[in-house]
Write an enzyme that holds these catalytic residues in place. Structure first.
Site, PDB file in Angstrom:
ATOM      1  N   ASP A 100       5.049   4.792   3.711  1.00 11.43           N
ATOM      2  CA  ASP A 100       4.756   6.214   3.872  1.00 11.43           C
ATOM      3  C   ASP A 100       5.989   6.880   4.462  1.00 11.43           C
ATOM      4  O   ASP A 100       6.766   6.227   5.163  1.00 11.43           O
ATOM      5  CB  ASP A 100       3.553   6.427   4.794  1.00 11.43           C
ATOM      6  CG  ASP A 100       2.804   7.723   4.499  1.00 11.43           C
ATOM      7  OD1 ASP A 100       3.408   8.798   4.717  1.00 11.43           O
ATOM      8  OD2 ASP A 100       1.647   7.675   4.069  1.00 11.43           O
ATOM      9  N   GLU A 145       0.874  -1.166   0.000  1.00 13.47           N
ATOM     10  CA  GLU A 145       0.000   0.000   0.000  1.00 13.47           C
ATOM     11  C   GLU A 145       0.908   1.212   0.000  1.00 13.47           C
ATOM     12  O   GLU A 145       1.669   1.431   0.940  1.00 13.47           O
ATOM     13  CB  GLU A 145      -0.935   0.049   1.203  1.00 13.47           C
ATOM     14  CG  GLU A 145      -1.893   1.246   1.092  1.00 13.47           C
ATOM     15  CD  GLU A 145      -2.666   1.567   2.369  1.00 13.47           C
ATOM     16  OE1 GLU A 145      -3.489   2.495   2.322  1.00 13.47           O
ATOM     17  OE2 GLU A 145      -2.425   0.927   3.410  1.00 13.47           O
ATOM     18  N   ASP A 192     -11.175   9.525  -3.973  1.00 12.67           N
ATOM     19  CA  ASP A 192     -12.369  10.376  -3.996  1.00 12.67           C
ATOM     20  C   ASP A 192     -12.239  11.439  -5.083  1.00 12.67           C
ATOM     21  O   ASP A 192     -13.164  12.214  -5.312  1.00 12.67           O
ATOM     22  CB  ASP A 192     -12.549  11.067  -2.647  1.00 12.67           C
ATOM     23  CG  ASP A 192     -11.406  12.018  -2.348  1.00 12.67           C
ATOM     24  OD1 ASP A 192     -10.244  11.566  -2.326  1.00 12.67           O
ATOM     25  OD2 ASP A 192     -11.657  13.228  -2.162  1.00 12.67           O
ATOM     26  N   ASP A 245      -2.875  12.217  -2.914  1.00  6.81           N
ATOM     27  CA  ASP A 245      -3.057  13.617  -3.293  1.00  6.81           C
ATOM     28  C   ASP A 245      -3.115  13.669  -4.822  1.00  6.81           C
ATOM     29  O   ASP A 245      -2.174  13.227  -5.487  1.00  6.81           O
ATOM     30  CB  ASP A 245      -1.867  14.442  -2.779  1.00  6.81           C
ATOM     31  CG  ASP A 245      -2.037  15.939  -3.008  1.00  6.81           C
ATOM     32  OD1 ASP A 245      -2.732  16.324  -3.969  1.00  6.81           O
ATOM     33  OD2 ASP A 245      -1.462  16.710  -2.222  1.00  6.81           O
TER      34      ASP A 245
END
Length: 222
Positions: free
Chosen positions: A75, A50, A160, A124
């Protein structure tokens, strides 16, 4: 988050067996786990990444659903991935790891054909044109993903952002890459995989509360 909390989480990360935090110099000089992640997990199970995992909600959620695979959340924000790492430690999950590094180094921390699937969850969108090079599905990043994925490896993009959804679809079609599934509103249309519908991040729940559509693409880069 206050600086004291961040420092506390950074210290805890250093003591977690499931958190790997190589320096950029270590990676550039030949990362010790590159090509040897199976040894880290102690098995030859498929490895799923991920990218930009944030708090690691998807990494942990996927690992809870499927013990036959190993999962790595990546991350650069150590105070964020601390949450997923802590949960995995508390639940004694041996098929979860977290790697603190920049996404652009992904092809330097994993070897050719080492990865079976890659998830990109709510990145982003980097809408401004001058930020194109930072979009996680741009041509340069797709090339990096191709270099570490197995021949039948899958890519997943859940977002989204209608812009990111459309941009990625257009790029994939333009490059002649296979799109195996695409949906511009997964909660209103049938057919989405269960792991897309049943696993939700903190921010995704907020988007759903205000009626924002969630999109999803499954595709291949090889």
């Amino acid at each position: 988050m206050g600086s004291k909390n961040k420092l506390k989480r950074f210290r805890e990360n250093e003591g977690f067996d499931n958190v790997i935090q190589p320096s950029r110099e270590e990676i550039k000089n030949g990362f010790s786990l590159r090509g040897k992640w199976a040894e880290h997990f102690g098995n030859d199970n498929p490895i799923v990444l991920e990218l930009g995992c944030g708090k690691g909600e998807y990494t942990v959620g996927l690992a809870q659903r499927d013990g036959s695979k190993n999962f790595i959340g990546i991350d650069i924000k150590g105070a964020r991935l601390w949450r997923g790492a802590k949960t995995a430690m508390e639940e004694n999950m041996s098929n979860v790891a977290f790697l603190r590094t920049q996404i652009e180094l992904v092809d330097e921390v994993f070897a050719e054909n080492e990865i079976s699937e890659i998830w990109i969850t709510f990145p982003d969108p980097q809408i401004k044109y001058k930020r194109t090079k930072h979009r996680m599905t741009n041509k340069s990043f797709l090339t990096k993903y191709r270099s570490i994925l197995k021949a039948d490896g899958k890519m997943h993009l859940k977002t989204d952002s209608e812009f990111m959804h459309g941009y990625t679809l257009g790029l994939l079609h333009g490059l002649g890459l296979e799109v195996t599934y695409a949906n511009h509103d997964v909660y209103k249309n049938e057919g989405s995989p269960k792991e897309v519908l049943e696993l939700q991040t903190f921010y995704e729940k907020q988007y759903l509360e205000i009626g924002k559509p969630i999109t999803y693409i499954q595709f291949k880069v090889n």
